[in-house]
Write a protein that holds these residues in place. Structure first.
Motif, PDB file in Angstrom:
ATOM      1  N   ASN A 137       0.864  -1.192   0.000  1.00  0.00           N
ATOM      2  CA  ASN A 137       0.000   0.000   0.000  1.00  0.00           C
ATOM      3  C   ASN A 137       0.894   1.233   0.000  1.00  0.00           C
ATOM      4  OD1 ASN A 137       0.850   0.503   2.711  1.00  0.00           O
ATOM      5  ND2 ASN A 137      -0.740  -0.911   3.455  1.00  0.00           N
ATOM      6  N   ALA A 138       0.282   2.409   0.124  1.00  0.00           N
ATOM      7  CA  ALA A 138       1.049   3.646  -0.052  1.00  0.00           C
ATOM      8  C   ALA A 138       1.808   4.066   1.190  1.00  0.00           C
ATOM      9  CB  ALA A 138       0.101   4.778  -0.475  1.00  0.00           C
ATOM     10  N   ASP A 139       1.333   3.716   2.377  1.00  0.00           N
ATOM     11  CA  ASP A 139       1.872   4.366   3.570  1.00  0.00           C
ATOM     12  C   ASP A 139       2.591   3.466   4.561  1.00  0.00           C
ATOM     13  OD1 ASP A 139       1.122   7.076   2.997  1.00  0.00           O
ATOM     14  OD2 ASP A 139      -0.963   6.435   3.238  1.00  0.00           O
ATOM     15  N   SER A 140       2.347   2.148   4.536  1.00  0.00           N
ATOM     16  CA  SER A 140       3.074   1.313   5.502  1.00  0.00           C
ATOM     17  C   SER A 140       4.536   1.206   5.071  1.00  0.00           C
ATOM     18  CB  SER A 140       2.429  -0.067   5.614  1.00  0.00           C
ATOM     19  OG  SER A 140       2.414  -0.694   4.359  1.00  0.00           O
ATOM     20  N   VAL A 141       5.421   1.090   6.063  1.00  0.00           N
ATOM     21  CA  VAL A 141       6.876   1.051   5.810  1.00  0.00           C
ATOM     22  C   VAL A 141       7.335  -0.409   5.795  1.00  0.00           C
ATOM     23  CG1 VAL A 141       9.146   1.705   6.707  1.00  0.00           C
ATOM     24  CG2 VAL A 141       7.214   3.294   6.909  1.00  0.00           C
ATOM     25  N   VAL A 142       8.077  -0.790   4.744  1.00  0.00           N
ATOM     26  CA  VAL A 142       8.686  -2.128   4.695  1.00  0.00           C
ATOM     27  C   VAL A 142      10.187  -1.961   4.915  1.00  0.00           C
ATOM     28  CG1 VAL A 142       9.151  -4.154   3.292  1.00  0.00           C
ATOM     29  CG2 VAL A 142       6.897  -3.085   3.202  1.00  0.00           C
ATOM     30  N   TYR A 143      10.680  -2.575   5.997  1.00  0.00           N
ATOM     31  CA  TYR A 143      12.067  -2.393   6.445  1.00  0.00           C
ATOM     32  C   TYR A 143      12.852  -3.682   6.198  1.00  0.00           C
ATOM     33  CZ  TYR A 143      15.828  -1.835   9.970  1.00  0.00           C
ATOM     34  OH  TYR A 143      17.027  -1.768  10.620  1.00  0.00           O
ATOM     35  N   TYR A 144      14.055  -3.567   5.679  1.00  0.00           N
ATOM     36  CA  TYR A 144      14.916  -4.744   5.456  1.00  0.00           C
ATOM     37  C   TYR A 144      16.255  -4.551   6.140  1.00  0.00           C
ATOM     38  CZ  TYR A 144      12.221  -7.402   2.079  1.00  0.00           C
ATOM     39  OH  TYR A 144      11.278  -8.189   1.496  1.00  0.00           O
ATOM     40  N   LYS A 145      16.600  -5.465   7.026  1.00  0.00           N
ATOM     41  CA  LYS A 145      17.950  -5.517   7.584  1.00  0.00           C
ATOM     42  C   LYS A 145      18.797  -6.318   6.592  1.00  0.00           C
ATOM     43  CE  LYS A 145      20.959  -5.416  11.123  1.00  0.00           C
ATOM     44  NZ  LYS A 145      21.554  -4.167  11.582  1.00  0.00           N
ATOM     45  N   LEU A 146      19.879  -5.745   6.103  1.00  0.00           N
ATOM     46  CA  LEU A 146      20.696  -6.415   5.085  1.00  0.00           C
ATOM     47  C   LEU A 146      21.494  -7.559   5.721  1.00  0.00           C
ATOM     48  CD1 LEU A 146      22.042  -3.365   3.042  1.00  0.00           C
ATOM     49  CD2 LEU A 146      19.991  -4.712   2.648  1.00  0.00           C
TER      50      LEU A 146
END
Length: 1307
Positions: A137-146
């Protein structure tokens, strides 16, 4: 230095190293600062923008300025959003959002990084996962730890997919921290020398770490020279990094005087690569990027004589160690540390330890080269040319793994044909084509698909054409009968899928790989202009990066399989590995002799792979298939060996080397139900255990390198021999016969059978140096019987019952195999779950087995459908395998079904629950029936042990005969056992484990074997009643007779059956060698005579005869030819049969004249496998002569003459004695000494019998043969250990005198 101080210093050193590592890399604990939020607008850029309010500067996470994020002008896969962090920075995580309050978001994207905003590199999460999952969606944040951090200045987000109802929209954040980067640049003619103080040199640990980047495929990174040519060199060779440790040739060194380890690949890509070399004692760890090679330097470092200086970037004095040809390094180093010392910092501060050769700069220049990647066979790059010129000149560089592909094609001016430049079988080929004319092809170069950069220069001037590959001027030139004028478009790498076919030749596959430095007419092509659509056009390209990867690094081919690759995949060549499958994972050979036996194999040499798909290689053993299956492993010293003159100071030590490694033997011993090894010790005034000083006088060493002082037939816990346990020693005061210390030969012989101590690897004898003192020893082969895992089974009695085991770990390759037996129509055999991943094998329907799994790419299924039902309560075999290339499933002997894995997907199977066998975690769809011999990656699960403590599951499983009964041949009956089955050959004329071994005998002249059907015939004579009332049960309406014979004598009587009523059946060979069958079933008529004149059957060849009578119908079959039919006229009942005779009839009998003639000769030759209905007279005479009603007269000996060829008995199942399987003749096994047979020793037995002179002559001949030529004989008896001195002397006279007085044997 005492050990405590040394350990303390080591710990101190390691702690200092750890703190130094932390200092180098920055503070690792909290490297998660927000890096984007504070950047100025100018740090953001993009491929395009939809409007000024959608510009890249608005792409900060959670911000709403402008339109609330970045969106490009058009949404396609060539768009990107870029940030400049100002300097090299460590990046540990990324986060994304869509455009604020819009329907614009990205669902998947690539992450790229670069130091100079050019020559990008894609970030890989896993081995082959490139893409990140984006937003929903437009507003939720998807975070990735490398998984591993990025060190770079520029970062680029490349959208791959986006909301289909919107467009590309992004807001981003990047997390990380500052990165300490000190660089030094070399121009290919310079080097830096660091001289260190000898006192600072650590004897405990040596650590060198650095990073490098270069575009050159060759160059010296590091060199340390020593005296006499000793040196350590770290060198880039063809894009791979080689660590060479060389010991000079002027000293005497161990044979392993040079170590050369190669790691990494494609390291000339102008990206940073890390190197770490750690030397701790004799352990060396060499790491390039994430790949580490550990090796043990066996003392080499003790020999190395090195100077106290390190050279980086080249060798300061060329030719010093013959290394003149080595190229200096051209590129950059970053953060060079030697034992914690920052070398670049010392150089920057011009410290005295640093010395420069040539020009060195403390910056890293980025060459402005723009590579381009052709991703698929439909990729192309179209560049404009100047039409109508009589000169064409094009040059470029390429790198690829593919052997084939179109590099360049162009139509010539005014449609006069065209030319193609293509890669064909790894060579560059020029193909000219003109309407109606095929012009000759020109080729240049070879092996150009090796992943290296190769340069191609192609020029045409009027009618002269030339192509130069890798600056080799001799490449290829040719004159052609054609004026060539350039066309207006050049197509690189392929052709557009739509458009005019004549414009670009699409009959050749497209090129997959990288190109760079493209130049047309001596003018370099600006690929950035192409990327911005200013110049030319393209499809499916990645511009400004080379996306080549080495799919053979790491090498996923197991067991020494050879890896090769193309652009999309890798391939394993499993030839000569002993394994099969896409990654050489699954063994070709069975795990044990027991498994071979139950495939119906007979005794012989077999390769076994005792740990299945585990690391141990297959090895050769002898399988002796008797009722129990014996595995026989030979060693190199099977002879009886005499020992004299050995004492404590100068012991006699002998080492035994087996035809398998100790690890292989351990796996085989662990599988077996029982193992044993015969150890014979003969002695005369030589003691074993008698120990005045508390130490044993002789001992042996087993597999675990422990000393043992119990001897054959005894137990491990007691220091005794067999006679000591039984209380039968010749001197009751001692526990061994030898300890009586008598001046006469005696022995302590028996089987060592404690599995954990076997095999015997060494024997030490010390008590033979007194006058008249002597010993002799003989160690038999290792014998193991049975296979505990093959029959290990459990019965599942309810659908909710299951067995559970620890989690199955088969991340990269997993194989599961088992047997099952059921009457149910469905059920789950096995299941193991992870968070998302899983693996399951189930019987889906009576004729369908499904193997399903998920490794992160979504559920996959492999299905095998059978023509017959699998719920027939017979054993069925299932084998499932999943590796990173494919998944496969096999049921019984049906063709294997397999599914390929996606080329760039998740490859690790990550499970975390328990492994459920016979059911599932949800207790649904449980399996009803039996599961047997369950193996996971070659390791057997102990179903029986777990079943004992699990309700609803029982150990073991009855009913093996329904599956294996067909292995019992020739009338043998299958008998159930707890572990398996056996064939009962009582009613068969054959013997052996499967009733397939012919029982044959040699008949001398006049020999008679008579089998009496009525032992109590005297009753009939003494009785007044009619004989038929006594023998009514012996009236036959039918006979089934089979036998085989071999003879050259005619006439001959083969078989004769008579009755109390003067009725008879005779089978004879007439004078001309034809077979006659004579039936007289009416005493008042002449016999029915049936002649078979196929050929002369007395030709010395083996003849097989089958005779079947059903009342008046007679059927005869010779040598499996067509069955012949005859009709009897003399009657249908054979009344009161009396006896069956083979050979000569000795009693008076009323027979016809021809039978009498044949009987006068009797039978001389071989008879084999004689069966009359359920009677096997030959077998009874040979094996049960004391109990069976058989009378034998004359010369009658068992023989193997009934096998197919006279001299060769290999096709029969001979039950060999254990002594005679010394090893293969032509396999390269270490058995040369073992092949000598033990026949010589057996001679001692024969010596006691008659014909002493004859035996002495034979022995003399045998000694002569042993000394001269290699001879192999099979032993036919066993040693008579009790005939003490005389027998032993006879045995010992056979031994080679070289065995005497030798103290030590090394094999």
């Amino acid at each position: 230095m005492d050990s405590v101080t040394e350990i303390f210093l080591k710990l101190l050193f390691l702690l200092s190293l750890r703190s130094w590592h932390t200092a180098v890399a920055g503070n690792k604990d909290n490297c998660d600062d927000q890096l984007v939020s504070a950047l100025p607008q100018s740090s953001f850029s993009s491929s395009s923008e939809l409007s000024s309010s959608h510009s890249p500067g608005f792409a900060r996470l959670n911000r709403r300025e402008g339109a609330g994020g970045w969106s490009p002008l058009v949404s396609n896969k060539y768009q990107w959003l870029q940030i400049d962090l100002g300097e090299r920075t460590e990046i540990t995580a990324v986060a994304t959002q869509g455009g604020y309050g819009s329907s614009d978001w990205v669902t998947s994207y690539l992450l790229m990084f670069s130091d100079g905003g050019r020559n990008w590199k894609q970030y890989r999460q896993e081995e082959s996962i490139w893409a990140f999952s984006g937003n929903t969606n437009a507003d939720s944040v998807v975070y990735y730890k490398l998984q591993h951090s990025i060190k770079a200045r520029f970062l680029r987000f490349v959208p791959l997919d986006w909301n289909p109802n919107g467009r590309i929209g992004m807001r981003i954040e990047v997390y990380g921290c500052t990165y300490r980067s000190e660089v030094v640049g070399f121009d290919g003619k310079s080097c830096l020398i660091y001289t260190f103080n000898q006192k600072l040199m650590s004897a405990l640990k040596d650590v060198i770490s650095l990073k490098f980047k270069t575009m050159q495929s060759d160059g010296i990174l590091l060199h340390r020279e020593g005296q006499n040519g000793d040196h350590i060199t770290l060198e880039l060779i063809k894009g791979k990094l080689s660590l060479l440790i060389n010991l000079g040739d002027t000293k005497t060194h161990p044979s392993n005087a040079q170590i050369n380890i190669t790691l990494g690949s494609l390291l000339d890509d102008q990206h940073w690569h890390s190197v770490l070399i750690e030397h701790f004692n004799n352990q060396v760890n060499f790491t390039v990027d994430k790949h580490t090679h550990h090796f043990h330097a066996k003392g080499e470092f003790n020999y190395l004589d090195l100077d106290y200086e390190l050279s980086f970037g080249g060798i300061p004095v060329p030719g010093k160690s013959g290394t003149l040809s080595h190229r200096n390094f051209h590129g950059c180093f970053e953060n060079i540390y030697y034992n914690g010392v920052n070398i670049i910092d010392l150089a920057r501060r011009h410290k005295s330890q640093i010395y420069f050769v040539g020009n060195i700069s403390f910056s890293c220049l980025e060459p402005q080269v723009v590579p381009v990647t052709f991703l698929s066979s439909s990729s192309y790059l179209a560049l404009p040319g100047t039409s109508g010129q009589d000169e064409v000149f094009i040059s470029f560089q390429f790198r690829t793994w593919n052997k084939e592909g179109l590099l360049l094609s162009s139509k010539l001016h005014q449609a006069s044909g065209g030319f193609l430049l293509l890669l064909s079988d790894g060579k560059v080929k020029i193909s000219l084509h003109k309407p109606g004319k095929a012009l000759s092809d020109i080729t240049a170069g070879a092996g150009l698909n090796n992943g290296q950069w190769h340069s191609v220069s192609f020029s045409v001037k009027r009618n002269r054409i030339s192509v130069i590959v890798d600056n080799d001027v001799t490449s290829a030139h040719a004159s052609i009968p054609l004026q060539i004028y350039s066309g207006d478009v050049f197509y690189f790498g392929g052709c557009p899928s739509s458009g005019n076919i004549s414009e670009c030749n699409t009959s050749f596959g497209g090129f997959q790989g990288c190109m760079r430095l493209i130049s047309i007419g001596n003018k370099a092509v600006d690929m950035i202009s192409v990327q911005q659509n200013v110049f030319g056009h393209f499809s499916d390209l990645q511009i400004d990066l080379c996306g080549i990867i080495d799919r053979c690094l790491p090498n996923y081919c197991e067991h020494g399989g050879e890896c090769s690759q193309s652009w999309n995949s890798f391939y394993c060549n499993c030839a000569n590995t002993g394994y099969k499958g896409a990654t050489c994972h699954f063994p070709i050979y069975e795990q044990s002799c027991e498994a071979y036996k139950h495939r119906g194999n007979t005794s012989g040499f077999y390769n076994i792979d005792s740990d299945g798909s585990g690391p141990l290689r297959p090895f050769l053993v002898y399988c002796n298939m008797t009722d129990t299956t014996w595995t026989i492993v030979q060693h190199n010293n099977t002879n009886l060996t005499r020992v004299k003159s050995a004492n404590r100071e100068n012991p006699h030590t002998v080492f035994f080397k087996y035809s398998a490694s100790l690890d292989q033997l351990q796996a085989t011993i662990n599988h077996a139900e029982h193992c044993e090894q015969e150890l014979a010790y003969h002695c005369k005034k030589s003691r074993l255990l008698d120990k005045p000083d508390g130490l044993p006088l002789s001992w042996w060493i087993g597999r675990t390198n422990e000393t043992h002082t119990y001897w054959g037939g005894s137990l491990p816990a007691v220091q005794k021999c067999a006679c000591g346990l039984e209380g039968s020693c010749i001197d009751s005061q001692h526990y061994c016969n030898c300890d009586a210390d008598r001046d006469e030969w005696t022995n302590d012989t028996g089987f060592l059978s404690y599995k954990e101590h076997l095999p015997v690897t060494e024997i030490v004898i010390t008590d033979t140096d007194r006058p008249n003192s002597e010993a002799a020893y003989k160690l038999g082969p290792l014998l193991c019987r049975g296979d505990r895992t093959f029959w290990n089974s459990a019965s599942f009695n309810t659908e909710t019952s299951y067995l559970h085991f620890p989690t199955f770990h088969g991340e990269l390759s997993a194989d599961v195999s088992f047997f099952f037996k059921t009457t149910a129509s469905s059920g789950v055999f096995l299941e193991n779950l992870g968070i998302q991943d899983f693996i399951r094998i189930e019987l889906y329907s009576p004729s369908e087995v499904i193997f399903s799994f998920d490794v992160g790419n979504g559920p996959r299924e492999v299905t095998v459908q059978t023509l017959t039902s699998l719920n027939d309560n017979q054993w069925h075999y299932v084998k499932a395998e999943r590796n990173i290339k494919e998944a496969s499933l096999q049921v019984d002997q049906l063709p294997q079904r397999s599914h390929s894995a996606p080329p760039d997907g998740h490859i690790r199977l990550q499970l975390n629950s328990q492994l459920f066998v016979g059911g599932t975690a949800s207790r649904q769809k449980g399996f009803l029936g039996c599961i047997r011999s369950l193996q996971l990656n070659g390791m057997a699960l102990d179903l029986e042990e777990r079943a004992k403590i699990t309700p609803g599951v029982e150990p073991g499983c009855p009913g093996h005969c329904s599956s294996y009964g067909n292995l019992c041949h020739n009338g043998g009956k299958c008998r159930e056992k707890y572990s398996g089955f056996s064939c009962d050959c009582t009613l068969s004329a054959y013997a052996g484990p499967f009733c397939k071994k012919e029982i044959s005998a040699y008949f001398g002249t006049g020999t008679s074997v008579s089998y009496n059907f009525q032992e109590y015939y005297t009753l009939a004579k003494n009785s007044s009643s009619h004989a038929s009332s006594f023998y009514a049960d012996m009236t036959l309406n039918s006979e089934a007779i089979t036998f085989a014979f071999r003879t050259t004598r005619t006439p001959s009587l083969l078989l004769y059956v008579n009755s109390f009523y003067k009725e008879y059946l005779s089978v004879i060979l007439t004078r001309n060698g034809s077979l006659q069958i004579r039936y007289k079933l009416d005493s008042h008529q002449n016999p029915d005579v049936f002649g078979i004149n196929i050929k002369n059957m007395a030709d010395g060849q083996l003849q097989h005869v089958k005779i079947n009578r059903e009342e008046e119908m007679l059927f005869v079959e010779i040598n499996q030819n067509e069955r012949m039919k005859f009709i009897l006229s003399s009657g249908t009942e054979f009344n009161a049969i009396k006896s069956l005779t083979l050979g000569k009839i000795l009693e008076n009998s009323d027979v016809d004249e021809d039978t009498m003639k044949a009987n006068s000769q009797g039978f001389t030759g071989c008879l084999s496998s004689v069966q009359f209905n359920h009677i096997a007279p030959l077998k009874a005479a040979l094996h049960h002569s004391s109990s069976a009603p058989v009378i034998v007269k004359g010369r009658f000996t068992e023989s193997n003459c009934g096998t197919l060829t006279g001299a060769d008995s290999t096709s029969s199942e001979t039950t060999h004695s254990f002594a005679d399987h010394s090893g293969p003749i032509d396999e390269g096994e270490p058995l040369a000494n073992a092949i000598r047979s033990d026949s010589a020793i057996i001679g001692g037995v024969i010596a006691v019998v008659i014909f002493i002179l004859l035996c002495i002559t034979a022995i003399a001949i045998r000694i002569y043969k042993k000394k001269g030529i290699y001879s192999k004989n099979e032993s036919k008896g066993s040693e008579n250990e009790d005939s003490a001195e005389s027998a032993l002397k006879s045995e010992l006279s056979m031994q080679n005198t070289a065995n005497e007085n030798q103290k030590e044997y090394f094999f």
